[in-house]
Design a protein around this motif. Structure first.
Motif, PDB file in Angstrom:
ATOM      1  N   GLY A  33       0.805  -1.707   0.245  1.00 24.86           N
ATOM      2  CA  GLY A  33      -0.419   0.568   0.424  1.00 24.86           C
ATOM      3  C   GLY A  33       0.632   1.515   0.412  1.00 24.86           C
ATOM      4  N   MET A  34       2.267   1.268   0.166  1.00 26.12           N
ATOM      5  CA  MET A  34       3.374   2.366   0.313  1.00 26.12           C
ATOM      6  C   MET A  34       3.339   3.002  -1.645  1.00 26.12           C
ATOM      7  SD  MET A  34       6.362   2.522   1.399  1.00 26.12           S
ATOM      8  CE  MET A  34       7.644   4.315   2.429  1.00 26.12           C
ATOM      9  N   HIS A  35       2.815   4.597  -1.425  1.00 25.16           N
ATOM     10  CA  HIS A  35       2.564   3.938  -2.862  1.00 25.16           C
ATOM     11  C   HIS A  35       3.926   5.298  -2.763  1.00 25.16           C
ATOM     12  CE1 HIS A  35       0.889   6.599  -6.005  1.00 25.16           C
ATOM     13  NE2 HIS A  35       1.712   7.687  -5.994  1.00 25.16           N
ATOM     14  N   VAL A  36       4.155   5.171  -4.132  1.00 24.14           N
ATOM     15  CA  VAL A  36       6.379   5.266  -4.707  1.00 24.14           C
ATOM     16  C   VAL A  36       5.903   6.799  -5.804  1.00 24.14           C
ATOM     17  CG1 VAL A  36       8.431   4.680  -5.555  1.00 24.14           C
ATOM     18  CG2 VAL A  36       7.021   3.478  -3.853  1.00 24.14           C
ATOM     19  N   VAL A  37       7.274   7.571  -5.881  1.00 23.82           N
ATOM     20  CA  VAL A  37       6.791   8.332  -6.900  1.00 23.82           C
ATOM     21  C   VAL A  37       7.852   8.503  -6.485  1.00 23.82           C
ATOM     22  CG1 VAL A  37       6.301  10.748  -7.072  1.00 23.82           C
ATOM     23  CG2 VAL A  37       5.337   9.605  -5.815  1.00 23.82           C
ATOM     24  N   LEU A  38       8.965   8.558  -8.251  1.00 29.04           N
ATOM     25  CA  LEU A  38      10.275   8.454  -8.813  1.00 29.04           C
ATOM     26  C   LEU A  38      10.236  10.249  -9.869  1.00 29.04           C
ATOM     27  CD1 LEU A  38      10.572   5.311 -10.059  1.00 29.04           C
ATOM     28  CD2 LEU A  38      11.125   6.399  -7.148  1.00 29.04           C
ATOM     29  N   ILE A  48      17.536  12.777  -3.413  1.00 26.47           N
ATOM     30  CA  ILE A  48      17.003  12.788  -1.967  1.00 26.47           C
ATOM     31  C   ILE A  48      15.779  11.804  -1.956  1.00 26.47           C
ATOM     32  CG2 ILE A  48      14.942  14.243  -3.206  1.00 26.47           C
ATOM     33  CD1 ILE A  48      15.235  15.336  -0.661  1.00 26.47           C
ATOM     34  N   THR A  49      16.084  11.263  -1.417  1.00 26.88           N
ATOM     35  CA  THR A  49      15.226   9.946  -0.583  1.00 26.88           C
ATOM     36  C   THR A  49      13.897  10.675   0.353  1.00 26.88           C
ATOM     37  OG1 THR A  49      17.099   8.558  -1.134  1.00 26.88           O
ATOM     38  CG2 THR A  49      15.096   7.740   0.165  1.00 26.88           C
ATOM     39  N   SER A  50      13.425  10.555   0.354  1.00 27.09           N
ATOM     40  CA  SER A  50      12.016  11.522   1.271  1.00 27.09           C
ATOM     41  C   SER A  50      10.860  10.430   1.720  1.00 27.09           C
ATOM     42  CB  SER A  50      11.598  13.163   0.910  1.00 27.09           C
ATOM     43  OG  SER A  50      11.158  12.317  -1.137  1.00 27.09           O
ATOM     44  N   VAL A  51      10.010  10.535   2.928  1.00 26.95           N
ATOM     45  CA  VAL A  51       9.352   9.741   3.338  1.00 26.95           C
ATOM     46  C   VAL A  51       8.027  11.029   4.211  1.00 26.95           C
ATOM     47  CG1 VAL A  51       8.367   7.678   4.358  1.00 26.95           C
ATOM     48  CG2 VAL A  51      10.172   7.251   3.247  1.00 26.95           C
ATOM     49  N   MET A  52       7.074  10.893   3.550  1.00 26.08           N
ATOM     50  CA  MET A  52       6.125  12.000   3.997  1.00 26.08           C
ATOM     51  C   MET A  52       4.945  11.296   4.853  1.00 26.08           C
ATOM     52  SD  MET A  52       3.820  15.243   2.395  1.00 26.08           S
ATOM     53  CE  MET A  52       5.399  16.673   2.652  1.00 26.08           C
ATOM     54  N   TYR A  53       4.611  11.556   5.795  1.00 22.55           N
ATOM     55  CA  TYR A  53       4.079  10.391   7.098  1.00 22.55           C
ATOM     56  C   TYR A  53       2.732  11.782   6.938  1.00 22.55           C
ATOM     57  CZ  TYR A  53       7.441   7.092   7.359  1.00 22.55           C
ATOM     58  OH  TYR A  53       8.767   5.902   7.342  1.00 22.55           O
ATOM     59  N   LEU A 210       6.115   8.061  -0.546  1.00 20.33           N
ATOM     60  CA  LEU A 210       8.193   7.841  -0.736  1.00 20.33           C
ATOM     61  C   LEU A 210       7.801   8.627  -2.082  1.00 20.33           C
ATOM     62  CD1 LEU A 210      11.040   7.207  -0.136  1.00 20.33           C
ATOM     63  CD2 LEU A 210      10.008   4.640  -1.728  1.00 20.33           C
ATOM     64  N   VAL A 211       9.273  10.358  -1.968  1.00 25.93           N
ATOM     65  CA  VAL A 211       9.876  10.066  -2.953  1.00 25.93           C
ATOM     66  C   VAL A 211      11.198  10.133  -3.112  1.00 25.93           C
ATOM     67  CG1 VAL A 211       9.539  12.300  -4.454  1.00 25.93           C
ATOM     68  CG2 VAL A 211       7.775  11.965  -2.985  1.00 25.93           C
ATOM     69  N   LYS A 222      13.703   1.143  -9.003  1.00 26.38           N
ATOM     70  CA  LYS A 222      12.431   0.429  -7.939  1.00 26.38           C
ATOM     71  C   LYS A 222      12.830  -0.512  -7.788  1.00 26.38           C
ATOM     72  CE  LYS A 222       9.114   1.571 -12.297  1.00 26.38           C
ATOM     73  NZ  LYS A 222       9.045   1.758 -13.011  1.00 26.38           N
ATOM     74  N   GLU A 223      14.028  -1.523  -8.396  1.00 21.41           N
ATOM     75  CA  GLU A 223      14.500  -3.380  -7.709  1.00 21.41           C
ATOM     76  C   GLU A 223      14.933  -2.657  -6.181  1.00 21.41           C
ATOM     77  OE1 GLU A 223      18.364  -5.680  -7.999  1.00 21.41           O
ATOM     78  OE2 GLU A 223      17.912  -4.654 -10.022  1.00 21.41           O
ATOM     79  N   TRP A 224      15.749  -1.943  -5.511  1.00 20.61           N
ATOM     80  CA  TRP A 224      16.089  -1.397  -4.462  1.00 20.61           C
ATOM     81  C   TRP A 224      14.513  -0.864  -3.759  1.00 20.61           C
ATOM     82  CZ3 TRP A 224      21.173   2.704  -6.205  1.00 20.61           C
ATOM     83  CH2 TRP A 224      21.307   1.663  -6.624  1.00 20.61           C
ATOM     84  N   ILE A 225      13.971  -0.353  -4.582  1.00 23.56           N
ATOM     85  CA  ILE A 225      12.500   0.061  -3.440  1.00 23.56           C
ATOM     86  C   ILE A 225      12.052  -1.491  -3.236  1.00 23.56           C
ATOM     87  CG2 ILE A 225      10.823   1.235  -3.444  1.00 23.56           C
ATOM     88  CD1 ILE A 225      11.037   3.528  -4.784  1.00 23.56           C
TER      89      ILE A 225
END
Length: 451
Positions: A33-38, A48-53, A210-211, A222-225
């Protein structure tokens, strides 16, 4: 004719610039269910690796305020695989920087690394989510850190409590009524189990985006994510409560004595709609017109020409559920807070009864074109904008299309929105005064006028 050509040239030039700055991105969901944006930007070797909750101070128990901000500190304590005190050493030792911030609506974490350290950034953020260590020593340590922050930024800072006083008096039911930093007494009273429960409830893949932005190899990213975030259990998405405030129909008056100041300040605050609305964007433009820069209406009249104030500004404090439009002034000389409010009201009445000029509207739109370009000029800015538009606005495409809303605002809308929201019977007047000024403490001129 010459002015028309210049105006046309400006519009064409800015329109071209905005088009050139269009942000390309790809988005998808993990199985949990985690949304990912690249966002791939090859212009510089950084990422930059960022996560907003989707958790902020509004999601707290009224008897346990400050939890969201506390976690911004606590989740740097360490994880099962990152020893306590090692987080910042790992980041700086690999050429990176990191930070986090909390608002009423969300909490945001990020690392900026050279692009060859992307995998490290992804692993660290997955560790924060999957394997946080929340124990008593970490809670006790960060409790002292937060207390010191409050002492520095609020308790001992001149005018440090004004925003908290506005929120306290402007909202009666909504959790926006308490300060983001919260209550130290609530944090002291909380048990370790309460902190662990807060983490379990809000720090879940379904409550996060996750952006990753910068110089990317999309396939490898994508593989690492999938490797680091895919195994995290989905958990439950928190159910958000809805809080409704009754409209303000009669002016509210409040007073606060600050021991750290020598000059009074006045705040006029109007409760306004969610930042997701068109009305909120019009209010943004109104605040720019009134007080952005030395040529703005309030500054030019009250500060520059009449010398009535040391400082004066206005802004639309945009938030997910409600916003707050505020006018803030510090009088000088023999002038009073009441004088500043009177002058500001006169300018607002002009907005409500007279259309601004076409030239003023063009200048406003040019400023917003410039803000749009500047806001997306770095990978850090793009990453946070992508996260914010996805999570708080519910429309990630606004990163490219919101500027169209500002471009379409009319002079008539500016007049009508000022008339709709900025009236004396719809506001709070906060009289923010020196605590030691006992001569005026019982009956300030502003208080007399508002009776």
């Amino acid at each position: 004719m010459k002015k028309s050509l210049i105006a046309l040239s400006s519009v064409l030039m800015l329109g071209g610039t905005a088009h050139a700055q269009k942000v390309a991105f790809e988005e998808y969901d993990l199985a949990n269910g985690m949304h990912v944006v690249l966002h791939n930007d090859q212009s510089a070797p950084v990422v930059i690796t960022s996560v907003m909750y989707h958790v902020g101070s509004k999601d707290e128990n009224p008897e346990r305020t400050g939890f969201a901000h506390f976690f911004e500190h606590l989740l740097f304590e360490g994880t099962e695989n990152i020893k306590r005190g090692e987080w910042f050493k790992i980041v700086t030792g690999n050429g990176g920087t990191n930070n986090a911030n909390t608002s009423d609506d969300r909490t945001y974490y990020f690392e900026v690394f050279p692009s060859n350290n992307l995998e490290l950034g992804l692993w660290m953020e997955s560790e924060r989510l999957m394997h946080p260590v929340i124990n008593q020593i970490g809670v006790d340590t960060q409790n002292e850190v937060v207390k010191e922050e409050k002492r520095l930024r609020v308790d001992n800072q001149p005018y440090g409590s004004w925003i908290a006083q506005v929120k306290k008096n402007l909202f009666k039911n909504h959790p926006y009524r308490w300060a983001t930093i919260g209550s130290m007494e609530h944090l002291d009273a909380a048990t370790l189990e309460e902190f662990q429960a807060f983490n379990k409830k809000f720090y879940a893949p379904k409550n996060a985006v996750l952006v990753v932005a910068g110089q990317l190899d999309i396939a490898k990213t994508k593989e690492w994510i999938e490797k680091y975030f895919g195994p995290i259990p989905a958990g439950e998405k928190p159910v958000k409560q809805t809080f409704v405030e009754e409209p303000i129909t009669q002016q509210l008056n409040a007073r606060y004595e600050d021991p750290n100041i020598q000059k009074p300040m006045v705040v006029a605050a109007y409760r306004t709609p969610s930042m997701k609305t068109r009305d909120a964007r019009v209010l943004d433009m109104i605040s720019t017109l009134l007080s952005d820069g030395k040529s703005s209406r309030l500054y030019k009249k009250i500060v520059d020409e009449k010398k009535m104030a040391l400082q004066l500004s206005s802004f639309n404090y945009s938030q997910e559920d409600y916003s707050s439009y505020m006018i803030i002034g510090i009088p000088q000389g023999e002038f009073t807070s009441a004088d500043l409010i009177k002058e500001a009201d006169e300018e607002i009445v002009k907005l409500q009864t007279e259309l601004i000029s076409e030239n003023d509207l063009l200048k406003l739109k040019n400023k917003y074109e410039n803000n749009y370009v500047n806001g997306n000029s770095s990978v850090e800015g793009v990453a946070e904008n992508l996260a914010t538009y996805y999570m708080l606005y519910g429309d990630i495409n606004l990163i490219n299309t919101e500027i169209e809303i500002y471009r379409s605002i009319t002079r008539e809308e500016i007049r009508d929105i000022a008339k709709k929201y900025l009236n004396p019977n719809q506001r709070l007047i906060l009289d923010y005064v020196p605590a030691k000024d006992k001569a005026d403490s019982n009956e300030s001129e502003l208080a007399k006028q508002n009776k």
